[in-house]
Scaffold this motif. Sequence first.
Motif, mmCIF file in Angstrom:
data_model
loop_
_atom_site.group_PDB
_atom_site.id
_atom_site.type_symbol
_atom_site.label_atom_id
_atom_site.label_comp_id
_atom_site.label_asym_id
_atom_site.label_seq_id
_atom_site.Cartn_x
_atom_site.Cartn_y
_atom_site.Cartn_z
ATOM 1 N N ALA A 36 45.500 39.662 90.929
ATOM 2 C CA ALA A 36 44.639 40.857 90.927
ATOM 3 C C ALA A 36 44.515 41.408 89.506
ATOM 4 C CB ALA A 36 45.229 41.934 91.833
ATOM 5 N N THR A 80 36.563 41.958 88.158
ATOM 6 C CA THR A 80 37.104 41.221 89.301
ATOM 7 C C THR A 80 36.524 39.822 89.458
ATOM 8 O OG1 THR A 80 35.428 42.146 90.784
ATOM 9 C CG2 THR A 80 37.535 43.342 90.612
ATOM 10 N N LEU A 88 33.505 41.457 96.570
ATOM 11 C CA LEU A 88 34.482 42.381 95.999
ATOM 12 C C LEU A 88 35.486 42.839 97.059
ATOM 13 C CD1 LEU A 88 35.444 44.179 93.631
ATOM 14 C CD2 LEU A 88 33.780 45.878 94.429
ATOM 15 N N ALA A 92 39.422 42.034 97.168
ATOM 16 C CA ALA A 92 40.360 43.159 97.200
ATOM 17 C C ALA A 92 41.349 43.043 98.359
ATOM 18 C CB ALA A 92 39.602 44.474 97.271
ATOM 19 N N TRP A 95 43.896 40.485 97.457
ATOM 20 C CA TRP A 95 44.846 41.031 96.492
ATOM 21 C C TRP A 95 45.694 42.168 97.068
ATOM 22 C CZ3 TRP A 95 40.126 41.297 92.882
ATOM 23 C CH2 TRP A 95 39.941 40.071 92.226
#
Length: 112
Positions: A36, A80, A88, A92, A95
């Motif tokens: 991340a 990212t 995205l 996310a 991560w």
Amino acid sequence: MSRSYLHCPPRCKPAVIVHRLLAVQQVASPTADRPAPELSPEQLLLRAVAEHSDTRDIAVAAKLAPADLRAALDQLFADTGAQDTTQLVILAHGWKLLTAEQAHATRNGASQ
């Protein structure tokens, strides 16, 4: 699975639906293929994109002026490696930046 079960209004964006599916564990969380990135101030924007569909609502939730939203999103995409808001949100979750507990606490916050 219906939108009402996910607390998603009829016109919510795919990123919000994907977030809800992952948050309520109806879809297995993806595994991250890379570490991340550091996202301290952008995490408000990340959460806002995952929970809201309306541009103004995203900006307000991220504590940004609506006019600054596009530039902030572009920077978040660059940080990212995401191509769009749906990717995205998937990254996310991989991560563990958007957890099921966080989504449960705010699941009624999705806007059209």
